[in-house]
Design a protein around this motif. Structure first.
Motif, PDB file in Angstrom:
ATOM      1  N   CYS A  77       0.836  -1.207   0.000  1.00 25.75           N
ATOM      2  CA  CYS A  77       0.000   0.000   0.000  1.00 25.75           C
ATOM      3  C   CYS A  77       0.866   1.251   0.000  1.00 25.75           C
ATOM      4  O   CYS A  77       0.604   2.212  -0.708  1.00 25.75           O
TER       5      CYS A  77
ATOM      6  N   THR B 213      -7.262   9.325  -8.188  1.00 24.23           N
ATOM      7  CA  THR B 213      -7.484   8.482  -7.007  1.00 24.23           C
ATOM      8  C   THR B 213      -7.038   7.042  -7.242  1.00 24.23           C
ATOM      9  O   THR B 213      -6.456   6.419  -6.361  1.00 24.23           O
ATOM     10  N   GLU B 214      -7.280   6.517  -8.431  1.00 28.77           N
ATOM     11  CA  GLU B 214      -6.893   5.138  -8.726  1.00 28.77           C
ATOM     12  C   GLU B 214      -5.368   4.974  -8.731  1.00 28.77           C
ATOM     13  O   GLU B 214      -4.858   3.895  -8.464  1.00 28.77           O
ATOM     14  N   GLU B 215      -4.672   6.069  -9.030  1.00 27.14           N
ATOM     15  CA  GLU B 215      -3.199   6.044  -9.008  1.00 27.14           C
ATOM     16  C   GLU B 215      -2.646   6.315  -7.614  1.00 27.14           C
ATOM     17  O   GLU B 215      -1.431   6.376  -7.432  1.00 27.14           O
ATOM     18  N   LYS B 216      -3.549   6.484  -6.630  1.00 32.49           N
ATOM     19  CA  LYS B 216      -3.172   6.709  -5.228  1.00 32.49           C
ATOM     20  C   LYS B 216      -2.329   7.982  -5.063  1.00 32.49           C
ATOM     21  O   LYS B 216      -1.447   8.054  -4.214  1.00 32.49           O
ATOM     22  N   VAL B 217      -2.602   9.001  -5.888  1.00 29.95           N
ATOM     23  CA  VAL B 217      -1.858  10.257  -5.786  1.00 29.95           C
ATOM     24  C   VAL B 217      -2.431  11.107  -4.658  1.00 29.95           C
ATOM     25  O   VAL B 217      -3.643  11.286  -4.549  1.00 29.95           O
ATOM     26  N   LYS B 218      -1.544  11.613  -3.821  1.00 30.47           N
ATOM     27  CA  LYS B 218      -1.904  12.557  -2.759  1.00 30.47           C
ATOM     28  C   LYS B 218      -1.000  13.766  -2.915  1.00 30.47           C
ATOM     29  O   LYS B 218       0.211  13.696  -2.638  1.00 30.47           O
TER      30      LYS B 218
ATOM     31  N   GLU C 191       3.953   1.538  -1.070  1.00 30.64           N
ATOM     32  CA  GLU C 191       4.659   1.669  -2.341  1.00 30.64           C
ATOM     33  C   GLU C 191       3.753   2.239  -3.418  1.00 30.64           C
ATOM     34  O   GLU C 191       4.193   3.011  -4.261  1.00 30.64           O
ATOM     35  N   ARG C 192       2.480   1.885  -3.387  1.00 31.05           N
ATOM     36  CA  ARG C 192       1.566   2.326  -4.439  1.00 31.05           C
ATOM     37  C   ARG C 192       1.152   3.782  -4.270  1.00 31.05           C
ATOM     38  O   ARG C 192       0.797   4.434  -5.224  1.00 31.05           O
ATOM     39  N   ARG C 193       1.184   4.307  -3.049  1.00 32.13           N
ATOM     40  CA  ARG C 193       0.745   5.686  -2.827  1.00 32.13           C
ATOM     41  C   ARG C 193       1.825   6.653  -3.287  1.00 32.13           C
ATOM     42  O   ARG C 193       2.997   6.479  -3.015  1.00 32.13           O
ATOM     43  N   GLU C 194       1.412   7.680  -4.031  1.00 29.34           N
ATOM     44  CA  GLU C 194       2.343   8.657  -4.595  1.00 29.34           C
ATOM     45  C   GLU C 194       2.114  10.009  -3.925  1.00 29.34           C
ATOM     46  O   GLU C 194       1.107  10.679  -4.168  1.00 29.34           O
TER      47      GLU C 194
ATOM     48  N   THR D 161      -5.252  15.054  -6.603  1.00 26.51           N
ATOM     49  CA  THR D 161      -5.674  14.059  -5.612  1.00 26.51           C
ATOM     50  C   THR D 161      -7.058  13.520  -5.944  1.00 26.51           C
ATOM     51  O   THR D 161      -7.320  12.310  -5.835  1.00 26.51           O
TER      52      THR D 161
END
Length: 334
Positions: A19, A53-58, A21-24, A49
């Motif tokens: 999780c 959302t599917e790319e887990k970008v924050k 690793e996938r969050r950017e 953001t």
């Protein structure tokens, strides 16, 4: 039991690390909270953001001391994206002038022009002869507060038309103080770069100060860009300022979105695409953000495009000038 517990903990650890690793996480360096950089940076962060959302970008906007510090934040990896003034970006990339003399930052990359920082050289009408910025020669003229971005850009423009501080009687005033001094007869003119309409110039014209905004010729623009190639033609529409019923042919430099070669190609491609496929939302961020348009995305950019942004603009049908094609793109063709 002990073995089973260890297996469960190992599985949880792998799940959690996956999780993470996938969050950017993307930090966007802006400027002080009271200016324009900060709300636009925060707004772009919120948009990325929301859409990615599917790319887990924050993505989050971060206040800073402005363009010079933002370069350092990019270098240190403390920000992945930053908003920069065009001239500061040019100085940093080339390692010339300002805080960057002899230290070129060749890893700097452009993503997009955002909005224009429009040059307003104002001068009392009784001092105007040609109607162009050359008229400031020998006059008392405010170049902006000392060590400010205004002073730096004003001095480069002056250099482009063959002038230095020795050719004028320099003052170092803020925008409102410049207009007050002109109103009181203590100053002939000043440099007031900003997005249009500039409130201090509106005050100048509406309050009856007999002054106007000077034009910049094509020859002057070329000469200025021979020093730092980051200005472009900007026409202020007639009627923008009370009593000025003709177009003002001035120039502007970009406030632009920047990153570095360290940032992933696919990520920057998605960030760029998100901006230009959601312009209705972008334009709601701030009044200045309404200027963000695909047709002006490359105006005045001082450093090559990031390979991800380049990929998007080519797909979108823009003709990318040679100096903005990233070296990485040319290497990929070999």
């Amino acid at each position: 039991m002990k073995k089973a517990l260890l297996l469960i903990l190992a599985a949880l650890s792998l799940l959690l690390s996956g999780c993470i690793e996938r969050r950017e996480f993307i930090t966007i360096a802006t400027a002080s909270a009271g200016g324009t950089y900060y709300p636009i940076g925060v707004g772009l962060g919120n948009l990325w953001t929301e859409i990615l959302t599917e790319e887990k970008v924050k993505a989050t906007g971060q206040s800073s001391a402005g363009s010079v510090e933002n370069i350092q934040l990019l270098k240190n990896g403390e920000a992945k994206v930053a908003i920069l003034q065009g001239l500061i970006g040019a100085q940093a990339y080339e390692g010339r002038g300002g805080n960057f003399e002899g230290r070129p930052y060749k890893e700097l990359r452009s993503i997009s022009m955002l909005w224009s920082n429009v040059e307003h050289f104002v001068l009392m009408e009784k001092e105007i002869t040609t109607g162009t910025i050359s008229d400031i020669d020998t006059k008392s003229f405010s170049v902006g507060p000392q060590a400010s971005g205004t002073e730096q850009s004003t001095l480069v423009i002056m250099e482009g038309i063959g002038l230095t501080k020795k050719n004028i009687k320099p003052e170092y005033l803020g925008y409102d103080d410049t207009i007050s001094a002109m109103r009181d007869g203590r100053l002939d003119g000043g440099s007031l770069p900003a997005g249009i309409p500039v409130s201090s110039v509106m005050d100048m014209t509406a309050s009856g100060v007999k002054a106007s905004v000077l034009d910049v010729t094509d020859e002057q623009l070329d000469s200025i860009n021979s020093i730092f190639n980051t200005w472009f033609r900007f026409v202020i529409p007639a009627g923008t300022y009370t009593g000025i019923d003709k177009e003002i042919n001035t120039i502007a430099q970009p406030n632009f979105l920047a990153t570095t070669t360290e940032i992933d190609e696919e990520l920057v491609y998605k960030l760029t695409k998100t901006i230009y496929e959601n312009l209705d939302k972008v334009h709601q961020i701030h009044n200045s953000a309404k200027e963000i348009q695909l047709e002006s995305a490359l105006n005045g950019l001082p450093a090559p495009l990031h390979i991800g942004a380049y990929k998007y603009f080519v797909e979108a049908g823009l003709e990318v000038p040679e100096h903005l094609i990233p070296p990485e793109a040319n290497e990929a063709k070999k």
